[in-house]
Design an enzyme around this catalytic site. Sequence first.
Site, PDB file in Angstrom:
ATOM      1  N   ASP A  30      33.125  64.227  45.779  1.00 10.98           N
ATOM      2  CA  ASP A  30      32.761  63.911  44.393  1.00 10.98           C
ATOM      3  C   ASP A  30      33.262  65.040  43.489  1.00 10.98           C
ATOM      4  O   ASP A  30      33.130  66.222  43.833  1.00 10.98           O
ATOM      5  CB  ASP A  30      31.231  63.789  44.286  1.00 10.98           C
ATOM      6  N   GLY A  35      28.887  62.716  38.485  1.00  5.18           N
ATOM      7  CA  GLY A  35      27.832  62.870  39.503  1.00  5.18           C
ATOM      8  C   GLY A  35      27.107  64.197  39.311  1.00  5.18           C
ATOM      9  O   GLY A  35      27.497  65.013  38.465  1.00  5.18           O
ATOM     10  N   ALA A  78      33.935  56.399  43.688  1.00  5.76           N
ATOM     11  CA  ALA A  78      34.380  57.313  42.635  1.00  5.76           C
ATOM     12  C   ALA A  78      35.260  56.609  41.598  1.00  5.76           C
ATOM     13  O   ALA A  78      36.335  56.116  41.925  1.00  5.76           O
ATOM     14  CB  ALA A  78      35.150  58.474  43.265  1.00  5.76           C
ATOM     15  N   ALA A  79      34.797  56.567  40.375  1.00  6.81           N
ATOM     16  CA  ALA A  79      35.555  55.947  39.277  1.00  6.81           C
ATOM     17  C   ALA A  79      34.848  56.251  37.973  1.00  6.81           C
ATOM     18  O   ALA A  79      33.644  56.506  37.957  1.00  6.81           O
ATOM     19  CB  ALA A  79      35.607  54.430  39.458  1.00  6.81           C
ATOM     20  N   TYR A 145      38.519  48.938  32.081  1.00  4.53           N
ATOM     21  CA  TYR A 145      37.681  49.233  33.255  1.00  4.53           C
ATOM     22  C   TYR A 145      37.782  48.091  34.266  1.00  4.53           C
ATOM     23  O   TYR A 145      38.074  48.306  35.453  1.00  4.53           O
ATOM     24  CB  TYR A 145      36.223  49.452  32.816  1.00  4.53           C
ATOM     25  N   ASN A 174      24.468  43.564  37.361  1.00  5.47           N
ATOM     26  CA  ASN A 174      23.874  44.726  36.666  1.00  5.47           C
ATOM     27  C   ASN A 174      22.959  45.527  37.599  1.00  5.47           C
ATOM     28  O   ASN A 174      21.844  45.087  37.886  1.00  5.47           O
ATOM     29  CB  ASN A 174      23.098  44.251  35.447  1.00  5.47           C
ATOM     30  N   LEU A 194      20.824  49.265  29.712  1.00 10.01           N
ATOM     31  CA  LEU A 194      19.653  48.671  29.068  1.00 10.01           C
ATOM     32  C   LEU A 194      18.326  49.322  29.471  1.00 10.01           C
ATOM     33  O   LEU A 194      17.575  49.782  28.597  1.00 10.01           O
ATOM     34  CB  LEU A 194      19.625  47.163  29.390  1.00 10.01           C
ATOM     35  N   ARG A 223      21.432  38.486  31.809  1.00  8.16           N
ATOM     36  CA  ARG A 223      22.195  39.192  32.850  1.00  8.16           C
ATOM     37  C   ARG A 223      21.496  39.041  34.194  1.00  8.16           C
ATOM     38  O   ARG A 223      20.305  38.728  34.258  1.00  8.16           O
ATOM     39  CB  ARG A 223      22.283  40.707  32.521  1.00  8.16           C
ATOM     40  N   ASP A 287      30.348  41.463  24.736  1.00  9.96           N
ATOM     41  CA  ASP A 287      29.187  41.124  25.574  1.00  9.96           C
ATOM     42  C   ASP A 287      29.039  39.598  25.650  1.00  9.96           C
ATOM     43  O   ASP A 287      28.607  38.973  24.684  1.00  9.96           O
ATOM     44  CB  ASP A 287      27.890  41.690  24.951  1.00  9.96           C
TER      45      ASP A 287
HETATM   46  N1  UDP Z   1      21.748  46.229  25.660  1.00 10.46           N
HETATM   47  C1  UDP Z   1      20.983  46.419  24.517  1.00 10.46           C
HETATM   48  N2  UDP Z   1      20.709  47.698  24.121  1.00 10.46           N
HETATM   49  C2  UDP Z   1      21.126  48.811  24.815  1.00 10.46           C
HETATM   50  C3  UDP Z   1      21.883  48.598  25.995  1.00 10.46           C
HETATM   51  C4  UDP Z   1      22.176  47.310  26.387  1.00 10.46           C
HETATM   52  O1  UDP Z   1      20.586  45.454  23.853  1.00 10.46           O
HETATM   53  O2  UDP Z   1      20.835  49.946  24.406  1.00 10.46           O
HETATM   54  C5  UDP Z   1      22.063  44.864  26.116  1.00 10.46           C
HETATM   55  C6  UDP Z   1      23.559  44.575  26.170  1.00 10.46           C
HETATM   56  O3  UDP Z   1      24.014  44.072  24.952  1.00 10.46           O
HETATM   57  C7  UDP Z   1      23.637  43.559  27.307  1.00 10.46           C
HETATM   58  C8  UDP Z   1      22.475  43.940  28.231  1.00 10.46           C
HETATM   59  O4  UDP Z   1      21.592  44.740  27.439  1.00 10.46           O
HETATM   60  O5  UDP Z   1      23.393  42.269  26.813  1.00 10.46           O
HETATM   61  C9  UDP Z   1      22.903  44.722  29.462  1.00 10.46           C
HETATM   62  O6  UDP Z   1      23.704  45.820  29.031  1.00 10.46           O
HETATM   63  P1  UDP Z   1      24.129  47.015  29.975  1.00 10.46           P
HETATM   64  O7  UDP Z   1      24.935  47.968  29.148  1.00 10.46           O
HETATM   65  O8  UDP Z   1      22.927  47.554  30.670  1.00 10.46           O
HETATM   66  O9  UDP Z   1      25.042  46.331  31.079  1.00 10.46           O
HETATM   67  P2  UDP Z   1      26.366  45.425  30.918  1.00 10.46           P
HETATM   68  O10 UDP Z   1      25.894  43.999  31.040  1.00 10.46           O
HETATM   69  O11 UDP Z   1      26.991  45.713  29.594  1.00 10.46           O
HETATM   70  O12 UDP Z   1      27.193  45.852  32.072  1.00 10.46           O
END
Ligand code: UDP
Length: 326
Positions: A30, A35, A78-79, A145, A174, A194, A223, A287
């Site tokens: 790492d 990390g 690792a990424a 990404y 997620n 989130l 999600r 999103d």
């Molecule tokens: N989200 C939100 N507020 C935040 C972070 C995320 O409302 O501070 C929402 C985001 O728009 C998505 C969901 O929560 O609909 C999950 O977002 P996260 O970034 O956790 O994962 P992603 O689905 O983008 O990989």
Amino acid sequence: MILVTGGAGYIGSHLVKLLLKKGKEVVIFDSLETGHTETVEILKKYGKLKFVQGNLKNLDEIRGAFLVNKIDAVVHFAAFSQVAESVSNPQKYYYNNIYGTLNLLNAMLEFDVKKMVFSSTAAVYGEPEYIPIDENHPQNPINPYGNTKLMIERILKDYDKAYGFKSVSLRYFNAVGADSDAEIGEWHEPETHLIPNILNADSEKTFKMFGTDYDTKDGTCVRDYINVEDLALAHIRALEYLNNGGQTDCFNLGTSEGNSVKEVFNICEKVKGVTIPLEVFPARAGDPAVLLAENKKAKRILNWQPEKDLEYSVKTAYNYTISNKH
Ligand code: UDP
């Protein structure tokens, strides 16, 4: 011995802990750019763990890890993984994620290690054309990404055809939660996800809810939240699958159950036992309204299934935030 690249990060560290508890010998490689050395120190008490601080962009550093350790298989986490940053700085993502992986593969071929579990993502699908998303869904990533992860999946398939290199690509939905002992968990800087953002909100830093007029049950995004310990277990199953002669393949890792942002917010308030300050913001660019995994393939072929529900994940995430003030 199993080499875990990115083993000091969020999902990688949960796998390392599980491997060590199962008595496996592990080497973490790492760079510690994202990390944490504190995570490595915690993991050391669980078994035979070596730590190599190195960068995959440096071929000699990764070769060095193979030279002095007898590696049987690699789990490659690792990424760089921040979607928004990948849009503003694609060079950083292509150079690190692709070039780094090519170096890792060079070293693996040189030392005749031909088994890899690869940390992929639902971002390889892009905007969903149907729900739930199965592994045959078209792959049209909408950000650099996701492109890097899809390119690596393709490289791995070509390496199989040419060199007999066997791999499993695990496409996470997620990832959420922390480990049951509240020792390791989600620790990103900056934090964009989130659940930590909801749990860490207070009167000075309110939680920003992105988008409330989506075409979903309550207007917020849906999600598929999958517990990080369940994810870690899937990697163990994938290693077993490869050890049993399994062919190169890809699997979705999700629960196949959707939760809206509002539902997640309500669970967080219940677990924390307080009212969490909330502000509604416009939807974040890129999103999609709903992302949901079809997870039957992993159940059938890897003999894996998610066991921990979302409330459990939120509880562990909360326990982790109160016992680890970074
Ligand atoms: N989200 C939100 N507020 C935040 C972070 C995320 O409302 O501070 C929402 C985001 O728009 C998505 C969901 O929560 O609909 C999950 O977002 P996260 O970034 O956790 O994962 P992603 O689905 O983008 O990989």
